[in-house]
Design an enzyme around this catalytic site. Structure first.
Site, PDB file in Angstrom:
ATOM      1  N   CYS A   1       9.098  -4.842 -10.393  1.00 21.66           N
ATOM      2  CA  CYS A   1       7.770  -5.739  -9.626  1.00 21.66           C
ATOM      3  C   CYS A   1       9.467  -7.173 -10.520  1.00 21.66           C
ATOM      4  CB  CYS A   1       6.901  -6.143 -10.151  1.00 21.66           C
ATOM      5  SG  CYS A   1       6.507  -7.796  -9.591  1.00 21.66           S
ATOM      6  N   GLU A   2       9.708  -7.576  -8.659  1.00 23.94           N
ATOM      7  CA  GLU A   2      10.968  -8.703  -8.917  1.00 23.94           C
ATOM      8  C   GLU A   2       9.955  -9.493  -8.785  1.00 23.94           C
ATOM      9  OE1 GLU A   2      11.573  -9.077  -4.674  1.00 23.94           O
ATOM     10  OE2 GLU A   2      12.982  -7.301  -5.084  1.00 23.94           O
ATOM     11  N   HIS A   3       8.723  -9.439  -8.930  1.00 19.56           N
ATOM     12  CA  HIS A   3       7.415 -10.727  -9.033  1.00 19.56           C
ATOM     13  C   HIS A   3       7.674 -11.386 -10.690  1.00 19.56           C
ATOM     14  CE1 HIS A   3       7.045  -9.995  -4.353  1.00 19.56           C
ATOM     15  NE2 HIS A   3       8.036 -11.024  -4.805  1.00 19.56           N
ATOM     16  N   HIS A   4       7.274 -10.250 -11.436  1.00 23.43           N
ATOM     17  CA  HIS A   4       7.056 -10.463 -12.774  1.00 23.43           C
ATOM     18  C   HIS A   4       7.804  -9.541 -13.644  1.00 23.43           C
ATOM     19  CE1 HIS A   4       2.847 -11.616 -10.162  1.00 23.43           C
ATOM     20  NE2 HIS A   4       3.199 -11.950 -10.893  1.00 23.43           N
TER      21      HIS A   4
ATOM     22  N   GLN B   1       6.954  -2.549  -4.194  1.00 21.73           N
ATOM     23  CA  GLN B   1       7.247  -0.862  -3.165  1.00 21.73           C
ATOM     24  C   GLN B   1       7.655  -0.917  -1.984  1.00 21.73           C
ATOM     25  OE1 GLN B   1       3.655   1.015  -4.624  1.00 21.73           O
ATOM     26  NE2 GLN B   1       3.757   2.105  -2.990  1.00 21.73           N
TER      27      GLN B   1
ATOM     28  N   HIS C   1       1.052  -0.985 -10.210  1.00 18.64           N
ATOM     29  CA  HIS C   1       1.272  -1.800 -10.547  1.00 18.64           C
ATOM     30  C   HIS C   1       0.982  -2.883 -11.125  1.00 18.64           C
ATOM     31  CE1 HIS C   1       3.991  -2.023  -7.068  1.00 18.64           C
ATOM     32  NE2 HIS C   1       3.182  -0.825  -6.634  1.00 18.64           N
TER      33      HIS C   1
ATOM     34  N   CYS D   1       1.647  -5.534 -12.377  1.00 12.70           N
ATOM     35  CA  CYS D   1       1.685  -6.500 -12.672  1.00 12.70           C
ATOM     36  C   CYS D   1      -0.220  -6.865 -11.903  1.00 12.70           C
ATOM     37  CB  CYS D   1       2.820  -7.738 -11.779  1.00 12.70           C
ATOM     38  SG  CYS D   1       2.115  -6.427 -10.098  1.00 12.70           S
TER      39      CYS D   1
END
Length: 195
Positions: free
Chosen positions: A85-88, A126, A154, A156
């Site tokens: 995940c590019e956020h976490h 995703q 996920h 996250c």
């Protein structure tokens, strides 16, 4: 104006960044159990994010035209993938189902799995992963239609934040006849057993 890519840090800089994170978490990067962790993390990142170094168009460049007029749906189901995940920067894992209806050429079956891996081995969300697989296949192969469905769990969401283990996110991208023809779309979803 095109933004230039930032200069890639050296391996030593990357290892120093890991040491900083270890200290930030509250531990000592010089203790026995952690002394080689920065090297291991950087080596892992090379594997986790190897998709940045591969051109997806090049993977799909070899095609086959001798198909005896085959013009029906081609489906490769259950392509297992791991991404981050590019956020976490925590994993999300699942399966990708890819289908296309050839125009005048087909791909070797392994190319579909490789295409999934190229995009999965990058920092992702995703929705973007789904769209990248579909649009690359559509742009390079020029089929009559493309369908991509991604199902993933996920971390996250399961190990932090809302803590909802067992939840599965599903995304799809339908192009060409998969979007315009309800019968084609229904055939694809029924082959995947998705209603």
């Amino acid at each position: 104006m095109t933004l230039s890519k930032p200069k890639k840090p050296t391996r030593e800089q990357a290892e120093d960044a890991v040491r900083t994170l270890i200290r930030w978490a509250g531990d000592d990067p010089k203790r026995e159990g952690l002394i080689d962790t920065p090297k291991r993390v950087v080596k892992s990142y090379e594997e986790f994010f190897r998709g940045y170094g591969v051109d997806p168009d090049a993977i799909l460049s070899r095609t086959f035209k001798e198909v005896e007029g085959y013009d029906e749906m081609i489906v490769l189901r259950d392509i297992v993938f791991e991404s981050y995940c590019e956020h976490h920067m925590v994993p999300f894992t699942g399966k990708v189902h890819v289908a296309y209806i050839p125009g005048c050429k087909v791909l070797g079956v392994s190319k579909l799995a490789r295409l999934v891996d190229i995009y999965a081995k990058r920092l992702q969300i995703q929705e973007k992963l789904t769209a990248q697989i579909a649009s690359t296949l559509n742009n390079v192969l020029k089929p009559r239609g493309v369908g991509v469905v991604v199902e993933a769990t996920h971390m996250c969401m399961t190990t932090r934040g809302v803590h909802k283990p067992g939840s599965v996110m599903q995304t799809s991208q339908l192009l060409g006849s998969f979007r315009s023809d309800p019968r084609t779309r229904q055939e694809f979803f029924s082959l995947l057993k998705i209603n």
